[in-house]
Enzyme design. Structure first.
Site, PDB file in Angstrom:
ATOM      1  N   LYS A  13       0.801  -1.229   0.000  1.00  0.00           N
ATOM      2  CA  LYS A  13       0.000   0.000   0.000  1.00  0.00           C
ATOM      3  C   LYS A  13       0.837   1.284   0.000  1.00  0.00           C
ATOM      4  O   LYS A  13       0.458   2.266  -0.610  1.00  0.00           O
ATOM      5  CB  LYS A  13      -0.940   0.022   1.209  1.00  0.00           C
ATOM      6  N   ASP A  19     -10.053   3.305   2.375  1.00  0.00           N
ATOM      7  CA  ASP A  19     -10.209   2.611   3.663  1.00  0.00           C
ATOM      8  C   ASP A  19     -10.894   3.478   4.723  1.00  0.00           C
ATOM      9  O   ASP A  19     -11.801   3.019   5.421  1.00  0.00           O
ATOM     10  CB  ASP A  19      -8.847   2.152   4.200  1.00  0.00           C
TER      11      ASP A  19
HETATM   12  P1  NAP Z   1       0.479  -2.050  10.125  1.00  0.00           P
HETATM   13  O1  NAP Z   1       0.707  -0.883   9.232  1.00  0.00           O
HETATM   14  O2  NAP Z   1       1.488  -3.134  10.177  1.00  0.00           O
HETATM   15  O3  NAP Z   1       0.267  -1.457  11.611  1.00  0.00           O
HETATM   16  C1  NAP Z   1       0.033  -2.298  12.688  1.00  0.00           C
HETATM   17  C2  NAP Z   1      -0.159  -1.483  13.970  1.00  0.00           C
HETATM   18  O4  NAP Z   1      -0.494  -2.414  14.997  1.00  0.00           O
HETATM   19  C3  NAP Z   1       1.075  -0.731  14.425  1.00  0.00           C
HETATM   20  O5  NAP Z   1       0.688   0.463  15.054  1.00  0.00           O
HETATM   21  C4  NAP Z   1       1.695  -1.698  15.451  1.00  0.00           C
HETATM   22  O6  NAP Z   1       2.388  -1.063  16.491  1.00  0.00           O
HETATM   23  C5  NAP Z   1       0.478  -2.345  16.047  1.00  0.00           C
HETATM   24  N1  NAP Z   1       0.804  -3.690  16.504  1.00  0.00           N
HETATM   25  C6  NAP Z   1       1.168  -4.743  15.730  1.00  0.00           C
HETATM   26  N2  NAP Z   1       1.414  -5.816  16.510  1.00  0.00           N
HETATM   27  C7  NAP Z   1       1.201  -5.416  17.798  1.00  0.00           C
HETATM   28  C8  NAP Z   1       1.307  -6.062  19.050  1.00  0.00           C
HETATM   29  N3  NAP Z   1       1.692  -7.340  19.149  1.00  0.00           N
HETATM   30  N4  NAP Z   1       1.024  -5.349  20.153  1.00  0.00           N
HETATM   31  C9  NAP Z   1       0.651  -4.053  20.077  1.00  0.00           C
HETATM   32  N5  NAP Z   1       0.539  -3.387  18.911  1.00  0.00           N
HETATM   33  C10 NAP Z   1       0.822  -4.064  17.783  1.00  0.00           C
HETATM   34  O7  NAP Z   1      -0.900  -2.768   9.776  1.00  0.00           O
HETATM   35  P2  NAP Z   1      -2.201  -2.087   9.125  1.00  0.00           P
HETATM   36  O8  NAP Z   1      -2.081  -2.082   7.643  1.00  0.00           O
HETATM   37  O9  NAP Z   1      -2.440  -0.810   9.838  1.00  0.00           O
HETATM   38  O10 NAP Z   1      -3.337  -3.170   9.454  1.00  0.00           O
HETATM   39  C11 NAP Z   1      -3.777  -3.360  10.788  1.00  0.00           C
HETATM   40  C12 NAP Z   1      -5.043  -4.222  10.804  1.00  0.00           C
HETATM   41  O11 NAP Z   1      -6.105  -3.553  10.147  1.00  0.00           O
HETATM   42  C13 NAP Z   1      -4.886  -5.568  10.101  1.00  0.00           C
HETATM   43  O12 NAP Z   1      -5.408  -6.565  10.949  1.00  0.00           O
HETATM   44  C14 NAP Z   1      -5.722  -5.447   8.860  1.00  0.00           C
HETATM   45  O13 NAP Z   1      -6.326  -6.668   8.497  1.00  0.00           O
HETATM   46  C15 NAP Z   1      -6.793  -4.450   9.302  1.00  0.00           C
HETATM   47  N6  NAP Z   1      -7.356  -3.713   8.159  1.00  0.00           N
HETATM   48  C16 NAP Z   1      -8.689  -3.875   7.890  1.00  0.00           C
HETATM   49  C17 NAP Z   1      -9.257  -3.211   6.834  1.00  0.00           C
HETATM   50  C18 NAP Z   1     -10.730  -3.400   6.537  1.00  0.00           C
HETATM   51  O14 NAP Z   1     -11.164  -3.080   5.424  1.00  0.00           O
HETATM   52  N7  NAP Z   1     -11.506  -3.885   7.485  1.00  0.00           N
HETATM   53  C19 NAP Z   1      -8.488  -2.361   6.023  1.00  0.00           C
HETATM   54  C20 NAP Z   1      -7.132  -2.202   6.336  1.00  0.00           C
HETATM   55  C21 NAP Z   1      -6.584  -2.887   7.405  1.00  0.00           C
HETATM   56  P3  NAP Z   1       3.981  -0.710  16.411  1.00  0.00           P
HETATM   57  O15 NAP Z   1       4.046   0.606  15.722  1.00  0.00           O
HETATM   58  O16 NAP Z   1       4.385  -0.672  17.823  1.00  0.00           O
HETATM   59  O17 NAP Z   1       4.620  -1.834  15.638  1.00  0.00           O
END
Ligand code: NAP
Length: 275
Positions: A71, A107
């Protein structure tokens, strides 16, 4: 579906992508509207992303969705990005107009449509968003404009600070909270809506993203993960209103479809295709 010599191709680039629900959702809409189009999932590795994007031009694709892990990285390969995608720093939808590729991000608007469809008010309310990744940037871009205050908590302090600072440029109502505040009863009691944007909950044995003992029945708890996570199940058992990420997935798809085709697709058909 009748695939023929004039069928317009749409798709999704991701890795992994085999699990994606988007082909079912978009093909159902094309079919319901009798449009000569199809939507395919493409397994694209990071080293092939530039080639894949160029292939959109070469093969005259109508457009694609972009998912993890591309992305952010896709942006340099595009000709232009919308204002919201530029602010968010991530693209989930690319439109091809005669070889000119424009990136969008649907999104955040998808989340807002899902919230309103579910009767969850955010206007003038105090919202706590957990996480500061790509999904949080997209959600926060819209949530902070509606909320009275958007509180942000992230495990990694620097990333949380960076997002809070960026979002504060919009309305000045974003507060980064530290770990102690995040675990404080009085603080959580004063919040109306909690939105988990971390992937914690994808697996059933993941730790909870927050201390469940702090939840009250009047809290609304949302998770961007597509299913009813343990967080949502426990919150619902406490009497909280809950919402999973399936509606956000649906509406970001509806908005992408509109960007590509100029046609409003049947959301009910797309919802049914999501299962
Ligand atoms: P990302 O860019 O990798 O960000 C993940 C975030 O979660 C970061 O802030 C990270 O914190 C935190 N995190 C990850 N593992 C953690 C843990 N063990 N403990 C505490 N915090 C943790 O991922 P993303 O693209 O934002 O996606 C996140 C979620 O949103 C996914 O599950 C995805 O499936 C969902 N999503 C859903 C939709 C929808 O249409 N429903 C659309 C987009 C995304 P740090 O900064 O500390 O690493």
């Amino acid at each position: 579906m009748d695939i023929n010599g004039t069928t317009k191709v749409y798709g999704i680039f991701g890795l992994p992508v085999e699990h994606s629900l988007s082909p079912a959702m978009h093909n159902a809409a094309f079919s319901a509207l009798g449009m000569d189009c199809c939507y395919v999932a493409f397994h694209v590795s990071p080293d092939m992303l530039g080639n894949a994007v160029n292939a959109m031009r070469a093969l005259n694709f109508g457009g694609v969705n972009i998912t993890v892990p591309h992305k952010e990285k896709v942006i340099p390969f595009l000709d232009a990005v919308s204002e919201e995608a530029s602010f968010i720093g991530a693209v989930n939808t690319v439109k091809n107009e005669s070889g000119r590729l424009t990136g969008h991000n649907t999104d955040g608007r998808g989340l807002m449509r899902s919230l309103s469809e579910s009767g969850i008010a955010v206007k003038g309310r105090k919202i706590l968003m957990i996480g500061a990744g790509g999904a949080a940037r997209a959600a926060g871009y819209y949530l902070c404009r509606e909320a009275a205050t958007l509180y942000l908590y992230n495990r990694g302090v620097e990333k949380g600070e960076a997002l809070a600072m960026q979002l504060n440029g919009l309305k000045g109502n974003v507060g980064l909270i530290d770990k102690d505040t995040f675990g404080n009863t009085d603080f959580i009691s004063g919040v109306d809506v909690i939105v988990n944007t971390t992937p914690l909950g994808l697996k059933d044995d993941d730790p909870m993203p927050m201390d469940m003992a702090l939840l009250k029945p009047y809290h609304t708890v949302c998770d961007l993960i597509y299913k009813d996570t343990r967080l949502l199940r426990r919150a619902a058992a406490l009497g909280c209103k809950t919402l999973n990420g399936m509606g956000m997935l649906l509406w970001q798809g509806v908005l992408a479809f509109e960007i590509w085709t100029g046609v409003t697709p049947p959301a009910d058909v797309m919802k049914k295709a999501l299962g």
